[in-house]
Design a protein around this motif. Structure first.
Motif, PDB file in Angstrom:
ATOM      1  N   MET A  29       0.814  -1.214   0.000  1.00  0.00           N
ATOM      2  CA  MET A  29       0.000   0.000   0.000  1.00  0.00           C
ATOM      3  C   MET A  29       0.855   1.275   0.000  1.00  0.00           C
ATOM      4  O   MET A  29       0.335   2.362  -0.187  1.00  0.00           O
ATOM      5  CB  MET A  29      -0.926   0.026   1.222  1.00  0.00           C
ATOM      6  N   MET A  30       2.136   1.149   0.252  1.00  0.00           N
ATOM      7  CA  MET A  30       2.989   2.324   0.392  1.00  0.00           C
ATOM      8  C   MET A  30       3.318   2.960  -0.955  1.00  0.00           C
ATOM      9  O   MET A  30       3.482   2.268  -1.959  1.00  0.00           O
ATOM     10  CB  MET A  30       4.284   1.936   1.117  1.00  0.00           C
ATOM     11  N   PRO A  68       5.902   6.052  -1.603  1.00  0.00           N
ATOM     12  CA  PRO A  68       6.767   7.105  -1.049  1.00  0.00           C
ATOM     13  C   PRO A  68       6.642   8.443  -1.767  1.00  0.00           C
ATOM     14  O   PRO A  68       6.704   9.498  -1.132  1.00  0.00           O
ATOM     15  CB  PRO A  68       8.174   6.514  -1.215  1.00  0.00           C
ATOM     16  N   ALA A  69       6.432   8.422  -3.068  1.00  0.00           N
ATOM     17  CA  ALA A  69       6.361   9.667  -3.821  1.00  0.00           C
ATOM     18  C   ALA A  69       5.149  10.509  -3.418  1.00  0.00           C
ATOM     19  O   ALA A  69       5.145  11.734  -3.579  1.00  0.00           O
ATOM     20  CB  ALA A  69       6.310   9.374  -5.324  1.00  0.00           C
ATOM     21  N   ARG A  70       4.130   9.861  -2.889  1.00  0.00           N
ATOM     22  CA  ARG A  70       2.918  10.557  -2.462  1.00  0.00           C
ATOM     23  C   ARG A  70       2.863  10.735  -0.948  1.00  0.00           C
ATOM     24  O   ARG A  70       1.834  11.121  -0.402  1.00  0.00           O
ATOM     25  CB  ARG A  70       1.684   9.800  -2.947  1.00  0.00           C
ATOM     26  N   GLY A  71       3.964  10.430  -0.263  1.00  0.00           N
ATOM     27  CA  GLY A  71       4.014  10.605   1.180  1.00  0.00           C
ATOM     28  C   GLY A  71       3.300   9.521   1.964  1.00  0.00           C
ATOM     29  O   GLY A  71       3.003   9.699   3.152  1.00  0.00           O
ATOM     30  N   ILE A  72       3.028   8.406   1.317  1.00  0.00           N
ATOM     31  CA  ILE A  72       2.336   7.301   1.995  1.00  0.00           C
ATOM     32  C   ILE A  72       3.392   6.304   2.454  1.00  0.00           C
ATOM     33  O   ILE A  72       3.834   5.438   1.692  1.00  0.00           O
ATOM     34  CB  ILE A  72       1.297   6.632   1.069  1.00  0.00           C
ATOM     35  N   ASP A  73       3.824   6.475   3.703  1.00  0.00           N
ATOM     36  CA  ASP A  73       4.863   5.602   4.244  1.00  0.00           C
ATOM     37  C   ASP A  73       4.242   4.534   5.142  1.00  0.00           C
ATOM     38  O   ASP A  73       3.014   4.440   5.281  1.00  0.00           O
ATOM     39  CB  ASP A  73       5.909   6.418   4.997  1.00  0.00           C
ATOM     40  N   PHE A  74       5.092   3.728   5.744  1.00  0.00           N
ATOM     41  CA  PHE A  74       4.637   2.608   6.565  1.00  0.00           C
ATOM     42  C   PHE A  74       3.756   3.082   7.720  1.00  0.00           C
ATOM     43  O   PHE A  74       2.678   2.539   7.961  1.00  0.00           O
ATOM     44  CB  PHE A  74       5.850   1.849   7.108  1.00  0.00           C
ATOM     45  N   GLY A  84       5.683  -3.172 -10.666  1.00  0.00           N
ATOM     46  CA  GLY A  84       4.301  -3.592 -10.709  1.00  0.00           C
ATOM     47  C   GLY A  84       3.674  -4.033  -9.404  1.00  0.00           C
ATOM     48  O   GLY A  84       2.460  -3.943  -9.252  1.00  0.00           O
ATOM     49  N   PHE A  85       4.467  -4.507  -8.451  1.00  0.00           N
ATOM     50  CA  PHE A  85       3.879  -4.983  -7.212  1.00  0.00           C
ATOM     51  C   PHE A  85       3.377  -3.822  -6.359  1.00  0.00           C
ATOM     52  O   PHE A  85       2.310  -3.879  -5.787  1.00  0.00           O
ATOM     53  CB  PHE A  85       4.877  -5.842  -6.419  1.00  0.00           C
ATOM     54  N   SER A  86       4.173  -2.786  -6.245  1.00  0.00           N
ATOM     55  CA  SER A  86       3.771  -1.564  -5.552  1.00  0.00           C
ATOM     56  C   SER A  86       4.829  -0.506  -5.808  1.00  0.00           C
ATOM     57  O   SER A  86       5.991  -0.835  -6.118  1.00  0.00           O
ATOM     58  CB  SER A  86       3.615  -1.788  -4.044  1.00  0.00           C
ATOM     59  N   PRO A  87       4.475   0.774  -5.663  1.00  0.00           N
ATOM     60  CA  PRO A  87       5.490   1.831  -5.843  1.00  0.00           C
ATOM     61  C   PRO A  87       6.667   1.662  -4.889  1.00  0.00           C
ATOM     62  O   PRO A  87       7.814   1.932  -5.261  1.00  0.00           O
ATOM     63  CB  PRO A  87       4.706   3.111  -5.546  1.00  0.00           C
ATOM     64  N   TYR A  88       6.390   1.196  -3.661  1.00  0.00           N
ATOM     65  CA  TYR A  88       7.478   1.027  -2.692  1.00  0.00           C
ATOM     66  C   TYR A  88       8.465  -0.024  -3.169  1.00  0.00           C
ATOM     67  O   TYR A  88       9.688   0.199  -3.141  1.00  0.00           O
ATOM     68  CB  TYR A  88       6.913   0.625  -1.331  1.00  0.00           C
TER      69      TYR A  88
END
Length: 409
Positions: free
Chosen positions: A110-111, A113-119, A167-171
């Motif tokens: 779900m993370m 990083p470019a959008r500020g969505i961290d752990f 492809g799995f997630s941006p993180y």
């Protein structure tokens, strides 16, 4: 399906679900709303269409079963959607008498990083949704008075056995780019170790009810022992452990989960009673190996998270619930917890899973109560042991009350 118990009783009795994937358990209508809000393209924007094209009654193989996760994970990278999904999941369980759940997912999926969505943001958002549903339910007069047991939950964080460079997630994509000179397996292990360290930190410093570690993904080619150090870190920090083991690989993977990863519970554990699935050439007497391992697990009271519908959908060789190894688990007195795995992907509920299990095995009321009890005695409760025992006692007293109301004594 038929059993000695009415659907009304099975719905009303208190239950737990300890193997419950958040990203596989969205409401179908909720998924549509979230996708439209976030601009995520779906194959259909009707529930009937999603059921026809994605979330089917049966699947050709595991790959088809997992296909729907690309859509659910995409919408859950929006934090408004993630909070809604967690809230609705708790609500849906409460509505069918499930008073304790352990919600598991891979936060790093779900993370962004470019959008500020961290752990930390992912974990706090998930907890906010679950806590909102808990607080609403537990404020009801019947719960406050003690007439009904309260609802509670824990969060199990999953490391991924494998993921690709894109492809799995941006993180995960960013991590591969940052560690481009590392072997892929080392990148995967690095992500897992980062996840478990952050989980312990949030539990200890901010009080989030992160209660356990799991490892999910394809078993074949990605053995649990590759993540021994990750599990050792959890073990040394009093975080409980479950392992997806024996879902699509032989009983040796179950043994490895216990001996290499300190597993307190086993996710699926189906292959325990399928010695023909053993692939380790060093195991010459497969029947004896499986028999001894089953006896060891039973003696140690290592609970198995049983997900019947999911197994039927991903393993065409089972074909029917009467061929499912739950029968052997029950006859060998293993501690089994009836679970859903994925409420949306498998189109099931905890009540339906009990109906399936009880249609395959004749279970007296005392044994049924034992099965229910395992969900509360073998859970990874966020409070201390004394509180856990008191909660289990309250739930089981309520079970007796509901059973009597429905004519079962």
């Amino acid at each position: 399906m038929s059993s000695a118990y009415t659907p009304e009783f099975l719905k009303a009795m208190p239950k737990a679900d300890l193997h419950l994937h958040l990203d596989g358990s969205l409401r179908p209508q909720g998924l549509i709303e979230m996708a439209q809000r976030s601009g995520i393209e779906l194959p259909s924007y009707t529930v009937a269409g999603l059921y026809d094209l994605v979330f089917k009654e049966s699947y050709q193989n595991l790959g088809e079963y997992l296909n729907g996760f690309q859509y659910t994970c995409a919408v859950l990278r929006d934090m408004e959607n993630l909070e809604q999904a967690a809230y609705e999941l708790a609500q849906d369980n409460i509505a069918e008498g499930v008073v304790y759940i352990e919600v598991r997912f891979a936060p790093q999926l779900m993370m962004d990083p470019a959008r500020g969505i961290d752990f930390d943001r992912v974990m706090h958002t998930t907890n906010a949704g679950l806590k909102r549903a808990k607080d609403e339910y537990n404020a009801q007069p019947e719960v406050v008075s003690g007439a009904k047991p309260p609802f509670d939950y824990g969060i199990i964080n999953c490391a991924m056995r494998m993921f690709g460079k894109k492809g799995f997630s941006p993180y995960y994509t960013q991590l591969f780019a940052m560690l481009r000179d590392h072997e892929p397996k080392q990148v995967i292990k690095t992500a897992a170790m980062e996840m478990i360290r952050a989980s312990v930190r949030l539990r200890d410093e901010e009080g989030l009810p992160i209660v356990g570690l799991d490892i999910a993904g394809q078993e074949m080619g990605y053995p649990a022992h590759d993540f021994k150090e990750v599990y050792e870190y959890a073990h040394q920090n009093f975080l409980l452990k479950t392992v997806h083991a024996g879902e699509a690989y032989g009983a040796e993977s179950i043994f490895e989960a216990i001996t290499q990863c300190y597993a307190d519970r086993l996710g699926h554990g189906y292959s325990l009673f399928s010695p023909e699935m053993i692939q380790d050439a060093a195991i010459t007497d497969k029947e004896d190996y499986a028999k001894r391992l089953a006896s060891y697990i039973a003696d140690r009271r290592i609970a198995i998270e049983v997900c019947i519908t999911s197994n039927l959908q991903t393993n065409p060789d089972i074909a029917d619930v009467h061929n499912h190894n739950f029968i052997h688990m029950f006859n060998n007195r293993l501690a089994t917890v009836i679970c859903t795995d994925n409420r949306l992907v498998s189109r099931t509920t905890v009540t339906r899973e009990y109906e399936l299990a009880l249609s395959a095995v004749d279970v007296p009321l005392k044994r049924l109560k034992d099965m229910v009890a395992y969900g509360f005695k073998k859970n990874f409760f966020a409070g201390d042991y004394v509180s856990k025992r008191a909660y289990a006692k309250q739930v089981l007293e309520y079970f007796d009350k509901v059973a009597a109301q429905h004519g079962y004594k």
